[in-house]
Structure formats: C-alpha cells, structure tokens
Write an enzyme that holds these catalytic residues in place. Structure first.
Site, short mmCIF file in Angstrom:
data_model
loop_
_atom_site.label_atom_id
_atom_site.label_comp_id
_atom_site.label_asym_id
_atom_site.label_seq_id
_atom_site.Cartn_x
_atom_site.Cartn_y
_atom_site.Cartn_z
N LYS A 17 0.87 -1.18 0.00
CA LYS A 17 0.00 0.00 0.00
C LYS A 17 0.90 1.22 0.00
O LYS A 17 1.58 1.50 0.98
CB LYS A 17 -0.92 0.01 1.22
CG LYS A 17 -1.69 1.32 1.35
CD LYS A 17 -2.57 1.41 2.57
CE LYS A 17 -2.88 2.86 2.87
NZ LYS A 17 -3.81 3.04 3.99
N GLY B 289 -8.48 8.89 9.16
CA GLY B 289 -8.86 8.96 10.57
C GLY B 289 -9.92 9.99 10.89
O GLY B 289 -10.28 10.16 12.05
N ALA C 41 -9.63 5.24 3.49
CA ALA C 41 -9.60 6.35 4.45
C ALA C 41 -10.87 7.18 4.45
O ALA C 41 -11.45 7.46 3.40
CB ALA C 41 -8.41 7.28 4.22
N GLY C 42 -11.29 7.56 5.64
CA GLY C 42 -12.39 8.50 5.79
C GLY C 42 -13.70 7.89 6.28
O GLY C 42 -14.61 8.61 6.67
N ASN D 201 -9.36 1.64 9.06
CA ASN D 201 -8.66 1.28 10.29
C ASN D 201 -9.33 1.93 11.49
O ASN D 201 -9.95 1.28 12.33
CB ASN D 201 -7.18 1.68 10.18
CG ASN D 201 -6.35 1.22 11.36
OD1 ASN D 201 -6.84 0.84 12.42
ND2 ASN D 201 -5.05 1.23 11.21
N THR D 202 -9.25 3.29 11.56
CA THR D 202 -9.73 3.99 12.75
C THR D 202 -11.21 3.74 13.04
O THR D 202 -11.59 3.65 14.21
CB THR D 202 -9.48 5.50 12.59
OG1 THR D 202 -8.12 5.70 12.22
CG2 THR D 202 -9.75 6.25 13.88
#
Lengths: 261, 66
Positions: free
Chosen positions: A103, A164, A190-191, A212-213
């Site tokens: 990545k 995040g 992301a997001g 992830n977050t």
C-alpha cells in the site's frame, strides 16, 4: 428472478479475495481486541506499518504473533513524505518477507495527510518496475487515478475523506467518475466513520474499502468490525441489485384502485 | 568506531558484522530488516557485511498501521 446476484471475488493482481473489506491494524486498545476484531471483520487482507525497532525496549514483540493466521499482510508506507522514503520502505518490507503487494502512501501535508500525488506517481513507477504490486492511496482526483493506472498500479485507492477523520465520502461524484474510467479495482481508502459510510462506498460500485480507525477507534471495536463486514456485504449486494431511481414525489406502494368508499 | 543505529549514536568495536551488531542489541523477538546507509542489506549477507565508522543503520520491524 429472486436469485442472489452472482458476486465474483475481489481480484488483485490475479489473486482472488472473497472479502471486499481490508482492515488496518493500528490504534487498537490491545492486541487481543485487534485479533478478535480482525477475525470478526472477515477481512483477508490486513495492513501493517514498518517502524524502527525500539532499542530501549525488551518487551515481547507480540504484534506479529497477534495477526490471525492465513491473512495477506499488506505493508504500507505511512509516514513517508518523499518518494525515496516510500521506495525504501517497500524494499524493507520485501526484506521482511512481505509483498510483493504494497500500500503506497506518499504524504504531502501533516495536517490533512493528503497525498503528494507527484511523489506518489514517481514512487509508483519505480516500484512497478521493481516488481511490486502497487496499491496507491490517492486523493479523489480522476486524473491522478488514471495516471496511476497508466503507471501500472494494480488498483487505485482514492480517499473518501482525510485519514482517521470519519467524515464519510466527501465527494461521491468524483469517486463515481474514477469508477467510470478505471480498468483496475477501485478501493476507497480512508475516511469511513461508520457502517453506513462503508455501505455507500460499496453502493457506488467500488470494488472494496480499506479502513482502520473506524473499527479500532470505536467504543467496541469487535462489534464495529462485524458491522463493517455486514455493511460492505449489504452495500455490495445493493449495488449488484440496482437501486431504484430517485424521484421528487411519492409513488404509492399499495394499489391506488379498489379503495373502499 | 562510532555508528548510528536507529538514529542513536553508538560506540562499538571495529569490524563488527551486521549479525554481531544485531546480537549485541538484544532485540525483542520478531522479524527485522536492516538498512545500511539507506540500502537494504539482505539477511543472507548479515554475516559477511562489515560495518565501518560513520555507518547509519536502520533496524525495522512490523507494527500496527492502517
């Protein structure tokens, strides 16, 4: 009629994955929660980062041991602000026995963590030439996405919102434009903040989503991991099923004839 | 000799190999990869590669990330 749509696997560089959810391994409260959440997410690909070994610590290096067996480990180049650092990180990942799928991130700004697309393209070209399977984290710009595809990337990974941030898809129109032109998988990276964001990504027709977050930072990461698995599946099925057109006014669901008088 | 390991300056005996350095560092368990002066040195060469004055060494491993 009434059959389950025949959904094929997610294919990345010739390899098939049944899950369209890719999850990160950062920011979990502890390794046990991470392990359980990863299993519950149904993901087959998990991202990891590379960092200096802490020379002052004698603690057990249990992170690697906490990854569920059989998962494809996708090393990232998070924290790299130049093409050169990102390339070095990928070579180190290869030396760790990871890859060839990476990545690729080349970050351009500390506050937004938006990509430096010039550095990203430069790094992608070098890494493709070296035999890496490059999955670039990029912004939601269709022109950059096309250039990354032309550079030989195996997928393109536009952001939905800053890393995040949990803001969801800020520009679904651009994601749709990227999807329209792409001949490689489009994975939103992301997001995502909650399950409905992941469903929207998949309803647009994206091939997968990386997060992830949203899981690791939830009050109950294991429960959110399950929610995300279901949302990705639901969104994918809704895409395959084909949603109804939006209309300005009501259209009765019950017959409008033969009403009692 | 003076070398830099993960950004920390260290005074170590001359003619140390990478393998000897890694043993001296008493690293926590887990896979590591090594760079010397920004180039990866493959594991198979850790026994032969002799470090010299001023070398900058990176010893990296996997951590959680997104």
């Amino acid at each position: 009629m009434g059959m389950t749509p025949d959904d094929g696997p997610l294919v990345l560089a010739g390899r098939e994955y049944r899950s369209r959810l890719i999850v990160g391994t950062g920011k979990y409260p502890d390794f046990q929660t991470m392990h359980t959440a990863l299993v519950e997410s149904g993901a087959e690909i998990v991202t990891v980062a590379l960092r200096r070994v802490d020379l002052s610590s004698r603690g057990p290096g249990s992170f690697f041991a906490s990854l569920p067996a059989g998962m494809t480990i996708l090393p990232n180049t998070a924290g790299c602000y130049t093409a050169d650092d990102a390339i070095r990180t990928c070579r180190l990942a290869a030396e760790l026995g990871l890859g060839p799928m990476v990545k690729l991130e080349v970050i351009g700004d500390t506050k937004t963590l938006f990509p430096d697309v010039a550095g990203l393209l430069e790094a992608a070209k070098v890494l493709v030439k070296e035999g890496f399977i490059v999955l670039p984290y990029t912004n939601d710009d269709p022109v950059t996405a096309r250039r990354l595809e032309d550079a030989g990337c195996a997928a393109v990974m536009p952001l939905a919102a800053p890393i995040g941030s949990g803001l969801g898809i800020r520009n679904p129109h651009n994601i749709a434009l990227i999807l329209e032109q792409a001949n490689i998988p489009v994975l939103v990276d992301a997001g995502v903040g909650t399950a409905s964001d992941a469903a929207v990504v998949m309803e647009l027709g994206c091939d997968g989503v990386l997060m992830n977050t949203a899981i690791a930072g939830a009050k109950e990461p294991v429960v959110m991991a399950r929610a995300m698995r279901l949302a990705v599946e639901a969104g994918r099925l809704a895409f395959l099923a084909g949603r109804i057109p939006r209309k300005a006014y009501a259209n009765a669901s019950s017959p409008i004839r033969d009403l009692i008088e | 000799m003076q070398i830099w390991v993960n950004g920390i300056e260290k005074s170590l005996p001359d003619a140390l190999t990478i393998r000897q350095l890694l043993n001296l560092l008493e690293l926590p368990p887990g896979p590591v990869a090594v760079e010397v002066n920004r180039d990866v040195v493959p594991r198979v060469r850790h026994d032969q590669h002799i470090l010299v004055e001023g070398d900058r060494i990176e010893v990296v491993t996997l951590v959680g990330g997104g």
